[in-house]
Design a protein around this motif. Structure first.
Motif, PDB file in Angstrom:
ATOM      1  N   ILE A   2      63.931  33.718  42.671  1.00  0.00           N
ATOM      2  CA  ILE A   2      62.494  33.628  42.920  1.00  0.00           C
ATOM      3  C   ILE A   2      61.785  33.853  41.587  1.00  0.00           C
ATOM      4  N   HIS A  14      62.891  36.998  39.368  1.00  0.00           N
ATOM      5  CA  HIS A  14      62.736  38.183  40.223  1.00  0.00           C
ATOM      6  C   HIS A  14      63.721  39.284  39.842  1.00  0.00           C
ATOM      7  N   TYR A  19      62.238  45.234  44.309  1.00  0.00           N
ATOM      8  CA  TYR A  19      61.510  45.046  45.562  1.00  0.00           C
ATOM      9  C   TYR A  19      61.069  46.399  46.107  1.00  0.00           C
ATOM     10  N   GLY A  20      59.810  46.502  46.492  1.00  0.00           N
ATOM     11  CA  GLY A  20      59.306  47.744  47.080  1.00  0.00           C
ATOM     12  C   GLY A  20      59.453  47.721  48.583  1.00  0.00           C
ATOM     13  N   ASP A  22      57.076  46.641  52.514  1.00  0.00           N
ATOM     14  CA  ASP A  22      55.901  46.134  53.224  1.00  0.00           C
ATOM     15  C   ASP A  22      54.611  46.707  52.612  1.00  0.00           C
ATOM     16  N   ILE A  41      55.927  55.423  58.848  1.00  0.00           N
ATOM     17  CA  ILE A  41      57.109  55.567  57.994  1.00  0.00           C
ATOM     18  C   ILE A  41      58.287  54.726  58.488  1.00  0.00           C
ATOM     19  N   PHE A  42      58.480  54.678  59.802  1.00  0.00           N
ATOM     20  CA  PHE A  42      59.725  54.092  60.310  1.00  0.00           C
ATOM     21  C   PHE A  42      59.588  52.716  60.966  1.00  0.00           C
ATOM     22  N   ARG A  44      58.259  48.787  61.514  1.00  0.00           N
ATOM     23  CA  ARG A  44      57.838  47.645  60.699  1.00  0.00           C
ATOM     24  C   ARG A  44      57.594  46.414  61.574  1.00  0.00           C
ATOM     25  N   GLU A  45      56.630  45.598  61.111  1.00  0.00           N
ATOM     26  CA  GLU A  45      56.383  44.353  61.836  1.00  0.00           C
ATOM     27  C   GLU A  45      57.507  43.355  61.562  1.00  0.00           C
ATOM     28  N   ASN A  46      58.119  43.444  60.381  1.00  0.00           N
ATOM     29  CA  ASN A  46      59.271  42.597  60.040  1.00  0.00           C
ATOM     30  C   ASN A  46      58.954  41.118  60.256  1.00  0.00           C
ATOM     31  N   ILE A  47      57.902  40.678  59.582  1.00  0.00           N
ATOM     32  CA  ILE A  47      57.345  39.336  59.801  1.00  0.00           C
ATOM     33  C   ILE A  47      58.331  38.232  59.430  1.00  0.00           C
ATOM     34  N   GLN A  51      54.319  37.226  54.365  1.00  0.00           N
ATOM     35  CA  GLN A  51      54.052  38.663  54.465  1.00  0.00           C
ATOM     36  C   GLN A  51      53.599  39.224  53.114  1.00  0.00           C
ATOM     37  N   ARG A  69      54.489  36.466  50.184  1.00  0.00           N
ATOM     38  CA  ARG A  69      55.692  35.629  50.085  1.00  0.00           C
ATOM     39  C   ARG A  69      56.184  35.275  51.481  1.00  0.00           C
ATOM     40  N   THR A  71      59.006  34.891  54.156  1.00  0.00           N
ATOM     41  CA  THR A  71      60.361  35.423  54.342  1.00  0.00           C
ATOM     42  C   THR A  71      61.308  34.347  54.879  1.00  0.00           C
ATOM     43  N   HIS A  74      60.826  31.763  50.958  1.00  0.00           N
ATOM     44  CA  HIS A  74      60.683  32.534  49.713  1.00  0.00           C
ATOM     45  C   HIS A  74      59.552  31.997  48.821  1.00  0.00           C
TER      46      HIS A  74
END
Lengths: 94, 421
Positions: A2, A14, A19-20, A22, A41-42, A44-47, A51, A69, A71, A74
């Motif tokens: 990327i 890349h 990578y950080g 969400d 914290i735990f 996630r939408e996990n799009i 996203q 970006r 998912t 990419h």
């Protein structure tokens, strides 16, 4: 590979970045109930699609970036510095 | 269905191999089933098999959006082991290893399970102490485990880089009963065995919508029509979040990441064990398939993705790791590499649990460990669906564990899915 267009350094592989995660997470106030902190914290939408996420230009200018970006493909739609004040510097540079 | 045995192999040898039955039927979907498992991978098919076998359930369907063996069942490095130490995990994975030991007989299908030993190298006194602690915990729970010193290691695997490695090899933590199996055989074996017990395996049947009332799911919209069910289990690791949101259930403690695997050209027998490099630090695992190919893998691609294709920096990382421990591989050519999409959970452990909906059950979050877990995953998931009560070994493998503060974090890496490799 990327290619990420860093607003300070220009377009880079890349592999220069870390990578950080969400970027859409909003942390609740410190005295918020545990259930709200658990969600932040735990959970996630996990799009599957476009996203917002954070990347750190670890082997470059070390800015934290907010990247839009896909998912699935990419493809990157936009890149900006996470911290709004940074924009003044990056604008002057370009 | 024709059973596989010496007589049938002999008979078919004289009849041009033409009298074998097909391995599983291709039924037309019924309007309604008692139990539907979404996901025709190893976990879904194992669940259907154990529901029929252990709990005598009838009228079961497995829905698969592609074909059997086309998803992560065909995209892994086939390693089977049970070197876990957290409560719940070690019982679960040891149970899985025991099921693997008898799986070929149980399914009447040769899954080519080979207990060739899983050898985790260590490279510093600290890593040796860490490995000794973990493997002692395993021994206390009745799992086989041993530590090999350098001489034993050299005798067993003579061609590792003992001369000039950047991180000198000091020894290894070994589980002899671990090894690998043939991934296609496992998924085909479960499909065939489930089908012979009456389970309908519906391929090319993608769930496109979930119709629900307040407390339960009424029916599933699929590419082969609407299907009703009394109970529904999701076993679609990789795409769990997508299906979960289709059911209107919001967020999960899961991110989808991709993991690559690599296969080289075939060579003469070189490696008799599964070798893992990196107890703490780099991450690399390698074994040799029965066809002679070297099969290996390493870390995740590090960013969230649903794309089933890998990136190039990881190819380089894995090639470097291969050269670091087995320099003799320097001239070998890579034939294929591919990526599978996986549920990386927030503490690196799985979910087999009830959900906010009364007739929906969840099987997800397999991280790196889905292949070896599949028989026990099906066993415990079937137990949960049949008895409505989680078995004591998986009582904390639910979605509520994070709020309660009982995370099952084998690696101690914290709530960042990409770190649980």
């Amino acid at each position: 590979m990327i290619r990420i267009k860093c607003p300070y350094c220009g377009e880079r592989d890349h592999s220069e970045f870390t990578y950080g995660g969400d970027a859409s997470i909003k942390y609740p106030s410190l005295d918020a109930p545990a259930s709200e902190w658990t969600k932040a914290i735990f959970f996630r939408e996990n799009i599957r699609g476009m996203q917002k996420e954070t990347w750190h230009h670890t082997n470059g200018c070390r800015l934290w970036l907010e990247v839009e970006r896909s998912t699935i493909t990419h493809e990157i739609k936009s890149v900006k510095a996470c911290h709004p004040q940074i924009e003044k510097i990056t604008k002057n540079k370009s | 269905m024709t059973r596989f045995n010496a007589w049938n192999v002999f008979k078919n040898g004289f009849t041009g191999q033409k009298s074998w039955d097909r391995q599983w039927r291709d039924p037309v979907p019924k309007k309604e089933y008692d139990i539907i498992i979404v996901g025709g991978g190893l976990h879904g098919l194992a669940t259907a098999y154990y529901l029929a076998k252990n709990h005598n359930k009838k009228n079961i369907a497995v829905l698969e959006k592609g074909w059997i063996g086309g998803g992560n069942a065909g995209r892994n490095t086939t390693i089977v082991r049970s070197n876990y130490m957290m409560p719940g995990n070690h019982e679960f994975y040891e149970h899985s290893l025991k099921l693997w030991e008898d799986l070929s007989h149980d399914l009447n299908y040769n899954v080519m399970f080979s207990q060739r030993a899983h050898v985790s190298l260590f490279h510093s006194p600290g890593a040796r102490d860490g490995a000794a602690r973990r493997y002692n915990i395993m021994r206390l729970h009745g799992t086989d485990a041993e530590i090999w010193d350098l001489d034993t290691l050299k005798k067993n695997i003579p061609h590792l880089n003992y001369d000039d490695a950047r991180f000198p090899i000091m020894g290894a933590a070994v589980q002899r009963r671990a090894g690998n199996a043939r991934h296609d055989s496992a998924v085909w074996g479960f499909a065939r065995a489930a089908d012979s017990l009456g389970v309908d395996i519906l391929q090319n049947c993608e769930v496109t919508g979930v119709k629900r009332s307040q407390n339960n799911i009424e029916s599933l919209e699929t590419s082969r029509g609407t299907i009703k069910a009394k109970k529904i289990g999701f076993a679609v690791a990789g795409h769990t979040s997508v299906l979960w949101q289709m059911a209107g259930l919001g967020n999960l403690p899961i991110e989808s990441h991709k993991l690559q695997a690599f296969v080289t050209e075939s060579i003469k027998p070189l490696l008799d064990h599964v070798v893992v490099y990196g107890v703490g630090g780099a991450h690399f695992y390698i074994s040799q398939s029965d066809k002679g190919s070297m099969v290996f893998g390493g870390d995740l691609d590090w960013y969230k993705s649903y794309a089933q294709r890998g990136n190039l920096p990881i190819v380089q990382d894995c090639a470097e790791a291969a050269m670091a421990i087995m320099p003799c591989l320097g001239r070998i050519r890579l034939l294929r590499h591919w990526a599978g999409v996986m549920d990386m959970s927030m503490d690196g452990s799985f979910f087999i649990c009830k959900t906010p909906l009364s007739n929906l059950y969840l099987n997800a979050g397999w991280n790196y460990g889905g292949f070896k877990a599949s028989p026990a995953s099906g066993w415990y998931f079937a137990d949960l669906i049949a008895n409505e009560q989680p078995h004591k070994h998986i009582q904390n493998h639910n979605l509520e564990r994070f709020e309660k503060g009982i995370n099952i974090d084998e690696r101690g890496a914290g709530p960042d899915p990409k770190l649980h490799g």
